[in-house]
Design an enzyme around this catalytic site. Structure first.
Site, short mmCIF file in Angstrom:
data_model
loop_
_atom_site.label_atom_id
_atom_site.label_comp_id
_atom_site.label_asym_id
_atom_site.label_seq_id
_atom_site.Cartn_x
_atom_site.Cartn_y
_atom_site.Cartn_z
CE LYS A 56 -4.39 -1.48 0.30
NZ LYS A 56 -5.45 -1.05 -0.65
CB SER A 312 -0.83 -8.22 -1.25
OG SER A 312 -1.78 -8.93 -0.47
#
Lengths: 333, 333
Positions: A56, A312
Site C-alpha cells: 500500500k 501482498s
C-alpha cells in the site's frame, strides 16, 4: 490517461519514477519446494518487504506526492482496515504532511499501533453501526484535508501497478517468461494497476485476481458484467480484503484485462500461511495469502511460462498468527 | 589451498561455480525501519530462502558433489541437530546418493521431519548419554559411507563461504560498500568461509562472529588464543549453535581474519525473532537470529560502510515460534 480507463501504462511508469527513490524494490523469490509441489515454475513477489509491510505504500506515496505545496499543510484523510492506513501514514511522514486515518475498532492491533507509530492520528469507528465514509468525509471537509481512497483513485492504482513493472523487469533479469500472475484482490486497485502495467508490454500474460470466498464481489461482478456487492454481514479472516464491491475505476480495467477470478476459503488461507511459514520462511497475513492459497489448491490453470504469485502483505497480530501456525486457529480441522 | 589455512578464496570461488546451478542466490534485503532503529545502513542476507531453510545446503552440496562416482553408491553419513542434516539430505537426493543422518532425539521436530521427507535415513541418539561421533563413525565404517562433517571440512567451509561472494556482488550491484559483517557462529564453518571470501577482495571489511552466551567457545578461544570448550551441560534455545568448541580447521582461519566475537542471551535472541516477525516479516530460527540480536542490542561497533547481518536459518517448530512471538516463551519477562 486514456479516455477509456482511469489509468494507462504511462501512469504506472510515471508512478514508478515518483516512488523510485523511496519505495523498496521487493524481491521476486523462487522456491524449489514450491515448484516441486505445484509441478510448475513459480515466482513469489514478496510485498511484506515493502515499507509498512504491504504494497500500500506504493499507491499512497504516488498519491500524496502529487498534492500541491499549498494543500500540504491541511494534510490528508483516509479510511482503511490497516494496510492503506500505514501506507498513507508513512508517505505523509516522508512528505511532511499531517494524516488522519479512520480505522475499524476491530482492525488488527498491529495495524492500529503501527499507523499511530508512523505519526498519523487514528480515528476508530464501529464497523457495524458507523459509516467510515461519513466520518472521513466530515473530517476532510472540516480540515480542508484531501481524501485519499484506498483503491478508487488513479494515482493509487498506478502506484500499486509499479509491482507489475518490477515483476517484468526482475523476471527478464532472471531470463524467465511470465505466463500468469495471481493477485490478491479487495477493491481491485492493485489488480488493476498490475494488469495495466503487464498487459501493456506482455499482452499474452494471463492475470487472475484472487478473493476470499465470502468477499467474491469481483468474481461475481466479472460473471454478471456489472459491479455486484457482497451480502451484509459477510466475514473473513482476510481483514485487508473485506471490500463490499469492486471500485468504480478499478472494475472497468479488471473487466477488460483479467482472465478470471479465483476464490479461496479461510481454511485454505490458513493452510497457505502455514506453508509460507514452514517452507518459504515468510510471514504472510491472511489477506496477503489468498493468491498463494489459490496456487497451492491447484485453482490456477496451467500457464505457458512462470506463475507469479503476489504476497501482498504481512501485518498480522502475533496471537492470530500463532494460532494459525500451531493449527489451534483452524475452525474446521 | 594455501599451506596456512584449510581453504583459500579460490576454493570459495570453486564452490560458487559448483553450486551455481542448484543453490539459491538468497536476497540481500534492506529495511528502512531497521536502518532508522540502528542509525546505520543495514543489509540482511536471508538464508531462510536457501533450499532446506538454512545456509547448510551450500557446504553440503559442495562436499557431496566432489565424491567420486565409484564412492557414490555407499553414500554419506553426517551428524547434525538439523540444518546440516537437511542440507546433506537435499544434496544427496539431488546427486542420487543415500544419506544417513545422526540427530539428537531432542532436535526440533520440523528438522527431523524435513530430513526424513528429503529421503534421508534419520538415526536418533540421546544427547546426554550417547556419542554422535561414535554412532556416525560406526555407521560410516559399516557402510563404507563417507562422513560429512558439519563444519570441519574444507569443501563445507568453502561452500558456506559462497555467501560472502554473493554479499560482495549484491552490495556492489546496489552501489553499497560493506563495512562489516555479523555472522551467526556454531562450529565456525560459515564464519571462516565468509571471512575468507570477503577478506580476499575487501580486506578492510570487519568480520564479527556472534554466539549464544552459553556457547561462547569461539569468543573465549579468540581471547585465550587456543581452542576452548564450553562447560558440559550448557543449554541455549539456539539448537543450531550448540557446538562444544571451535573447529580444528575453522578456528585458525577465524583467529586470523575476525575482528572480534559478540555474544547474545537467549532473551535477546527471542527479541530479535519478534523484531523479524513484526518488522521484517521474515521467519527466523533462534540460531539464525543471533547476528540480528547483536545488531539490535547495539553490540556491533560503528562501521565505515553498511553492516551486513546474516540470518542463517529459519527452521523452527511452530509451537516454539508461537510462544516466542506471543511473548509466552519469554523466560525472564
Amino acid at each position: 490517461m486514456t479516455t477509456r480507463f482511469a489509468i494507462s501504462a504511462d501512469d504506472v511508469r510515471s508512478a514508478a519514477a515518483m516512488i523510485a527513490s523511496v519505495a523498496v524494490r521487493t524481491p521476486l523469490l523462487e522456491f524449489a519446494s514450491l515448484n516441486a509441489l505445484t509441478g510448475s515454475r513459480v515466482l513469489v513477489k514478496f510485498e511484506g518487504a515493502q515499507h509498512t509491510g504491504s504494497f500500500k505504500f506504493r499507491g499512497a506515496y504516488n498519491r500524496l506526492a502529487r498534492i500541491d505545496a499549498s494543500a500540504k499543510a491541511a494534510g490528508v484523510v483516509a479510511w482503511s482496515s490497516g494496510n492503506h492506513a500505514q501506507g498513507v501514514a508513512a508517505a505523509a511522514r516522508l512528505l511532511g504532511m499531517p494524516a488522519a486515518i479512520v480505522m475499524p475498532s476491530d482492525a488488527p492491533i498491529i495495524k492500529i499501533e503501527n499507523t499511530r507509530a508512523l505519526g498519523a492520528e487514528v480515528v476508530l469507528y464501529d464497523r457495524e453501526t458507523e459509516s467510515r465514509e461519513t466520518i472521513a468525509g466530515n473530517l476532510s471537509v472540516r480540515r480542508g484535508a484531501i481524501l485519499v481512497p484506498s483503491y478508487d483513485d488513479p494515482f493509487v492504482i498506478a502506484g500499486q501497478g509499479t509491482i507489475g513493472l518490477e515483476i517484468l523487469s526482475q523476471a527478464a533479469e532472471a531470463g524467465i517468461r511470465v505466463g500468469q500472475v495471481l493477485i490478491c484482490c479487495g477493491g481491485g486497485g492493485m489488480t488493476a494497476g498490475i494488469a495495466t502495467a503487464i498487459k501493456d508490454t506482455a499482452p499474452a500474460t494471463q492475470i487472475y485476481c484472487v478473493e476470499p470466498q465470502a468477499f467474491d464481489d469481483t468474481a461475481r461482478s466479472l460473471a454478471s458484467g456489472k459491479r455486484e456487492s457482497v451480502p451484509k454481514g459477510a466475514r473473513s479472516i482476510c481483514d485487508a480484503l473485506m471490500t463490499n464491491s469492486p471500485g468504480e475505476l478499478t472494475f472497468p480495467i479488471n473487466q477488460a484485462l483479467l482472465s478470471g477470478a479465483l476464490t479461496v476459503s479461510d481454511d485454505q488461507v490458513r493452510s497457505a500461511i502455514c506453508f509460507a511459514f514452514e517452507t518459504m520462511k515468510l510471514v504472510v497475513e491472511p489477506g496477503g495469502a489468498v493468491a498463494l492459497a489459490a496456487l497451492l489448491e491447484g485453482l490456477a490453470p496451467p500457464a505457458e511460462g512462470a506463475t507469479v504469485v503476489i504476497i501482498s502483505g504481512a501485518n498480522v497480530d502475533p496471537e492470530l498468527y500463532a494460532a494459525i501456525i500451531t493449527k489451534s486457529g483452524r475452525r474446521n480441522p
